[in-house]
Scaffold this motif. Sequence first.
Motif, mmCIF file in Angstrom:
data_model
loop_
_atom_site.group_PDB
_atom_site.id
_atom_site.type_symbol
_atom_site.label_atom_id
_atom_site.label_comp_id
_atom_site.label_asym_id
_atom_site.label_seq_id
_atom_site.Cartn_x
_atom_site.Cartn_y
_atom_site.Cartn_z
ATOM 1 N N SER A 135 13.202 108.757 -36.737
ATOM 2 C CA SER A 135 13.767 109.872 -37.262
ATOM 3 C C SER A 135 12.858 111.148 -36.528
ATOM 4 N N HIS A 154 5.626 104.122 -46.201
ATOM 5 C CA HIS A 154 4.513 103.165 -45.820
ATOM 6 C C HIS A 154 3.116 103.282 -46.635
ATOM 7 N N MET A 201 13.647 116.318 -43.747
ATOM 8 C CA MET A 201 13.246 115.182 -44.758
ATOM 9 C C MET A 201 12.219 115.631 -45.639
ATOM 10 N N LEU A 208 18.468 111.685 -42.641
ATOM 11 C CA LEU A 208 18.120 111.030 -41.080
ATOM 12 C C LEU A 208 18.981 110.308 -40.604
ATOM 13 N N ASN A 242 8.243 110.552 -48.715
ATOM 14 C CA ASN A 242 9.040 111.393 -47.471
ATOM 15 C C ASN A 242 9.218 110.144 -46.669
ATOM 16 N N GLY A 243 10.561 109.802 -46.607
ATOM 17 C CA GLY A 243 11.206 108.813 -45.835
ATOM 18 C C GLY A 243 12.348 108.128 -46.651
ATOM 19 N N VAL A 244 13.130 107.519 -45.846
ATOM 20 C CA VAL A 244 14.090 106.938 -46.731
ATOM 21 C C VAL A 244 13.715 105.414 -47.206
ATOM 22 N N GLY A 245 12.948 104.782 -46.197
ATOM 23 C CA GLY A 245 12.376 103.334 -46.737
ATOM 24 C C GLY A 245 11.122 103.357 -47.585
ATOM 25 N N ASP A 279 4.415 108.864 -48.286
ATOM 26 C CA ASP A 279 5.643 108.364 -47.742
ATOM 27 C C ASP A 279 5.844 106.916 -48.044
ATOM 28 N N HIS A 330 7.669 103.904 -33.555
ATOM 29 C CA HIS A 330 8.177 104.447 -34.879
ATOM 30 C C HIS A 330 8.704 105.921 -34.857
ATOM 31 N N ARG A 346 12.616 115.931 -39.348
ATOM 32 C CA ARG A 346 11.342 115.821 -40.095
ATOM 33 C C ARG A 346 11.387 117.002 -41.117
ATOM 34 N N ARG A 357 12.647 98.294 -40.153
ATOM 35 C CA ARG A 357 11.146 97.951 -40.543
ATOM 36 C C ARG A 357 10.853 96.699 -39.676
HETATM 37 C C1 8YV Z 1 9.311 107.540 -41.089
HETATM 38 C C2 8YV Z 1 10.943 106.018 -41.802
HETATM 39 O O1 8YV Z 1 8.361 106.734 -40.625
HETATM 40 O O2 8YV Z 1 12.154 107.243 -43.249
HETATM 41 C C3 8YV Z 1 11.928 106.302 -43.049
HETATM 42 O O3 8YV Z 1 12.145 105.003 -43.854
HETATM 43 O O4 8YV Z 1 10.431 105.041 -41.265
HETATM 44 C C4 8YV Z 1 10.667 107.132 -41.027
HETATM 45 O O5 8YV Z 1 11.519 108.084 -41.153
HETATM 46 C C5 8YV Z 1 8.433 108.106 -42.361
HETATM 47 O O6 8YV Z 1 8.973 107.350 -43.492
HETATM 48 C C6 8YV Z 1 8.397 109.520 -42.313
HETATM 49 O O7 8YV Z 1 7.344 109.896 -43.031
#
Ligand code: 8YV
Length: 321
Positions: free
Chosen positions: A279, A51, A288, A97, A71-74, A49, A276, A285, A229
């Motif tokens: 989403s 993070h 995503m 999301l 898995n996530g946009v960021g 993901d 957090h 989820r 963030r």
């Molecule tokens: C979730 C997020 O924390 O998509 C993102 O960038 O910050 C969130 O949707 C995460 O990434 C899901 O794993």
Amino acid sequence: MSELLILSTITPHMRARIDAAFTATMLADVDRASWLAEHGAAVRFILTDGHLGVPADIFAQLPNAEIISSNGVGYDGVDTAAATARGVPVCHTPNVLNQEVATSALLLYLAAMRNFEAEMANARSGRWESAGNLPLARSADKRTIGIVGLGRIGKAIAAKLAPFDPAIVYYGRSRQDVPFAYYDDLVAMARDCEALICVAPGGAATHHLINRAVIDALGPDGVLVNVGRGSVVDEAALIAALQDGRLGAAALDVFEAEPHIPEALRALPNVILTPHIGSATVETRRAMGDLAIDNLIAWKNGEKLITPVPESAGLLSRAAV
Ligand code: 8YV
């Protein structure tokens, strides 16, 4: 033998889809050092993901990795430069999301303006009966609201705010073809706003973009919402401003050192805090997770990646490398 290495947590739905398409190992389920030494060379696909990313020491032990699906946009936690240097594309989960995170931003904005956490506590605790109503809150209608990071999610936030008849303004790297006033100076925008909603991506370019000068410009009646963030806001400066009354209120879903929220922030009455969950719904989820897996399947099948990050342009399918 495992062609897919999973670094992030996954849902049972994702597990079922993964098991139908890959032989996979969750790194959390095995002894990391010995597993990587023995099986690292067999790994072709990585699921993580935004993070966690792929820590450098792990990536180094996956010499045959072909793709990273985040898995996530960021994806500020993914070292895209290291991946690109090895010809490994990175993909993420944009768009699916947008509406959910926009709803979260709207909830936080409304809750902060209308002092909803304290109002709910006043009712639930019985204090209303013994001590009466709290001071009046501020209306959420007809405010000047600045969006910091008017991307896909920022535009969805603007649309969800529309029934509240706001004047929307925005700050970002460049002017866009949108019906909102653009500022290239964040302090100047904050001075003109009653609320700032931050949905900027993380990373070095946005680190502490919302600093003391911006917070002071927003002022003692201003509200700061952050669903992007935690790194974008100077948390120490924010705490000091809230303590001193230089900022009215903050509503935060993201923090600098998640899942840690500083005690000083948790102790403040003029903040709304969520862990957090921007989403975090079953539906979003699932979407995503599906997109993260669909990218892996596309790659495995030699098809074009569905949602690569911009840094991976040029590495879009297995056929191209
Ligand atoms: C979730 C997020 O924390 O998509 C993102 O960038 O910050 C969130 O949707 C995460 O990434 C899901 O794993």
